[in-house]
Design a protein around this motif. Structure first.
Motif, short mmCIF file in Angstrom:
data_model
loop_
_atom_site.label_atom_id
_atom_site.label_comp_id
_atom_site.label_asym_id
_atom_site.label_seq_id
_atom_site.Cartn_x
_atom_site.Cartn_y
_atom_site.Cartn_z
N SER A 57 0.77 -1.24 -0.01
CA SER A 57 0.06 -0.07 0.03
C SER A 57 0.82 1.19 0.05
N ILE A 58 0.20 2.44 -0.46
CA ILE A 58 1.08 3.56 -0.35
C ILE A 58 0.18 4.69 0.60
N SER A 59 0.95 5.64 1.02
CA SER A 59 0.60 6.84 1.61
C SER A 59 1.67 8.09 1.39
N GLY A 60 1.07 9.30 1.86
CA GLY A 60 1.85 10.38 1.74
C GLY A 60 1.25 11.41 0.59
N ILE A 61 0.74 10.97 -0.44
CA ILE A 61 0.01 11.88 -1.43
C ILE A 61 -1.41 11.67 -1.61
N ASP A 62 -2.17 12.52 -1.16
CA ASP A 62 -3.55 12.46 -1.20
C ASP A 62 -4.20 12.29 -2.85
N GLY A 63 -4.89 11.16 -2.95
CA GLY A 63 -5.55 10.87 -4.22
C GLY A 63 -4.75 9.92 -5.17
N ALA A 64 -3.81 9.38 -4.39
CA ALA A 64 -2.81 8.67 -5.12
C ALA A 64 -3.14 7.11 -5.38
N ILE A 65 -2.98 6.36 -6.55
CA ILE A 65 -3.61 5.52 -6.50
C ILE A 65 -2.45 4.30 -6.90
N LEU A 66 -2.61 3.05 -6.18
CA LEU A 66 -1.70 2.05 -6.52
C LEU A 66 -2.46 1.21 -7.63
N VAL A 67 -1.90 1.07 -8.70
CA VAL A 67 -2.70 0.07 -9.58
C VAL A 67 -2.20 -1.37 -9.18
N ASP A 68 -3.56 -2.14 -9.35
CA ASP A 68 -3.29 -3.60 -8.78
C ASP A 68 -3.12 -3.54 -7.44
N ALA A 69 -3.78 -2.74 -6.75
CA ALA A 69 -3.44 -2.71 -4.98
C ALA A 69 -3.91 -3.97 -4.53
N ASP A 70 -4.73 -4.63 -5.12
CA ASP A 70 -5.34 -5.87 -4.36
C ASP A 70 -4.49 -7.21 -4.70
N LEU A 71 -3.58 -7.04 -5.52
CA LEU A 71 -2.60 -7.93 -5.81
C LEU A 71 -1.82 -8.36 -4.73
N VAL A 72 -1.69 -9.60 -4.39
CA VAL A 72 -0.68 -10.17 -3.07
C VAL A 72 0.21 -10.67 -3.58
N THR A 73 1.46 -10.23 -3.16
CA THR A 73 2.80 -10.83 -3.54
C THR A 73 3.28 -11.80 -2.36
N THR A 74 3.47 -12.87 -3.06
CA THR A 74 4.54 -14.05 -1.98
C THR A 74 5.79 -13.87 -1.84
N ALA A 75 6.25 -13.05 -0.66
CA ALA A 75 7.64 -13.16 -0.24
C ALA A 75 8.19 -14.19 0.22
N ARG A 76 9.21 -14.79 -0.84
CA ARG A 76 9.71 -16.02 -0.41
C ARG A 76 10.87 -15.84 0.67
N HIS A 77 10.80 -16.89 1.58
CA HIS A 77 11.59 -17.04 2.59
C HIS A 77 13.03 -16.89 2.53
N GLY A 78 13.62 -15.82 3.40
CA GLY A 78 15.12 -16.08 3.16
C GLY A 78 15.62 -15.31 1.67
N LYS A 79 14.65 -14.66 1.07
CA LYS A 79 15.23 -14.26 -0.20
C LYS A 79 14.58 -12.88 -0.52
N VAL A 80 15.16 -12.17 -1.61
CA VAL A 80 14.22 -10.82 -2.16
C VAL A 80 13.50 -11.18 -3.17
N THR A 81 12.22 -10.84 -2.94
CA THR A 81 11.22 -11.04 -3.93
C THR A 81 10.97 -9.48 -4.65
#
Length: 464
Positions: free
Chosen positions: A394-418
């Motif tokens: 998610s994002i904050s800091g700018i009023d009216g800002a829209i994050l494209v595909d905000a509902d998309l969940v990313t799987t953060a792999r353990h012990g790695k950079v995703t």
């Protein structure tokens, strides 16, 4: 200078012509030595402790992860390892400068394992005189039995040492399972074999020769010790001239010093040094000579401390500054404190999730058909936990800002950079300047634990 040369003429250095069979004697410093030995023996049990579903302490080199109880340290946090190594290096220098070779005498692996091997030898073959007699005796059934038992125990200890070392880098229980089923990997087999042979040879045969010829610290310590360093020292003012105890001569009538030339201080020394001839390269400062001398003094009804921890300047009445007024103590303390503060800061700010934000530079922004401004970012989510985490951005800091595909969940792999590429859009009319701060948030849950991280970046628009 002449006095130094005269003293050096009496220095003793066994270069391997004979095996030193040191006498084992009870005493305060012997107890301290056993406590120090126990520290390392207990430490080798560390890999068998569990933390949740994994090993409590595991240095997983293939996956570049260090698990220490509930903390997972990745390559990005290795700066803390540098501070830790700096702290222990300075600590070693401080201890040596103030109290001599405490590490060599009480904590060094070579010292500890040699002491254990010598203890086994003493239990099986008897006192030093019996061991020498057995070495010179012709081979027979009894000698073969004793020697074979000793060497088998030495090999078992070396083998267990090798397994305990490898267990820090792989799961300990899986290691034993692979060992029993004969499916152990070649790397583990070679490591265990090297440790088994190395421990057996170094602690069983070379012993003090390892300190003399293989260990660089024995050389370095000479430049770290001076006349103000507190080390095991023979009080020659009180001990000289030496003389045997004579019957019928009272304490008031004797003309000799307190040293009765019993040579017990030499008999217990694991390197065969005569402490009465001053500090020598062979002295590892284990203080066992203090126990030996004190026991003799008690039997004779004389004050203990003929051999004691003392600096040469204090022995000669020259040292008057207390410990806390020595400049090097403060210099070392400041460096150690700084290293500890750095380690403490790093551990306190060590998050399970971390996020880095890279703003796309080609192009810096794109004008959309609806009049909004779009920026492209690459997010790198670092998951330090042992399981994968479904992370929401998610994002904050700018009023009216829209994050494209905000509902998309990313799987953060353990012990790695995703990595994850995201687009942010802001209506042009809401932008008041060319660059505007924007904050990216990542949130995930592992079990019942809620994990959060954030990183600030900038949103770039057209010039006004």
């Amino acid at each position: 200078m002449e006095e130094l040369y005269d003293e050096a003429e009496h220095w003793q250095l066994n270069t391997g012509e004979e095996t030193i069979h040191a006498k084992r004697m009870k005493g305060k410093w012997r107890s301290y030595k056993w406590y120090a030995n126990s520290f390392w023996l207990i430490l080798f049990l560390g890999p068998y402790l569990r933390w949740g579903d994994r090993q409590a302490v595991l240095f997983d080199i293939p996956n570049r992860q260090f698990h220490i109880f509930g903390v997972t340290i990745l390559p990005q946090d290795f700066w803390m390892l540098s501070l830790t190594l700096l702290f222990f290096a300075i600590l070693l220098a401080v201890v040596t400068a103030l109290a001599g070779r405490i590490w060599c005498g009480f904590f060094c692996f070579q010292t500890v394992w040699t002491d254990i091997y010598a203890w086994i030898e003493d239990k099986l073959e008897g006192a030093p005189q019996k061991r020498r007699k057995l070495d010179k005796a012709p081979w027979n059934v009894n000698k073969i039995r004793i020697k074979l038992t000793k060497h088998l125990l030495w090999l078992v200890i070396g083998f267990l040492t090798g397994i305990s070392f490898v267990a820090w880098f792989v799961d300990a229980f899986q290691l034993w399972a692979d060992l029993v089923s004969f499916t152990l990997g070649s790397t583990a087999i070679i490591s265990i074999a090297l440790f088994t042979v190395g421990t057996y040879v170094l602690a069983g045969f070379l012993r003090e020769q390892t300190c003399f010829w293989l260990c660089p610290y024995a050389r370095i310590q000479a430049v770290m010790i001076d006349n103000t360093t507190v080390v095991p020292t023979y009080d020659f003012h009180r001990g000289e001239p030496r003389g045997r105890v004579k019957k019928g001569v009272s304490e008031e009538e004797r003309t000799t010093g307190d040293c009765v030339d019993c040579n017990q201080c030499i008999a217990v020394c694991p390197t065969g040094v005569d402490i009465r001839h001053g500090q020598q390269e062979g002295c590892i400062m284990c203080a066992l000579c203090i126990d030996a001398c004190d026991s003799v003094m008690k039997k004779l009804g004389r004050p203990t401390g003929l051999i004691r921890y003392e600096s040469l300047d204090a022995l000669n009445g020259k040292e008057s500054r207390p410990l806390l007024k020595r400049p090097r103590v403060w210099v070392y303390s400041i460096i150690m404190t700084a290293a500890l503060l750095g380690i403490g800061y790093g551990m306190s700010t060590l998050d399970a999730l971390e996020i880095k934000v890279i703003h796309s530079r080609q192009p810096l922004f794109v004008l959309q058909s609806d009049g909004s401004i779009q920026n492209k970012y690459t997010l790198k989510i670092l998951n330090k936990m042992t399981g994968d985490i479904p992370a929401k951005i998610s994002i904050s800091g700018i009023d009216g800002a829209i994050l494209v595909d905000a509902d998309l969940v990313t799987t953060a792999r353990h012990g790695k950079v995703t990595p994850r590429t995201v687009f942010v859009r802001v209506p042009k009319k809401l932008l008041k300047q060319e660059t505007t701060p924007i904050i990216f948030h990542v949130e995930g849950q592992l079990g019942e634990e809620l994990l959060k991280a954030q990183r600030e970046s900038i949103f770039i628009g057209p010039r006004y």
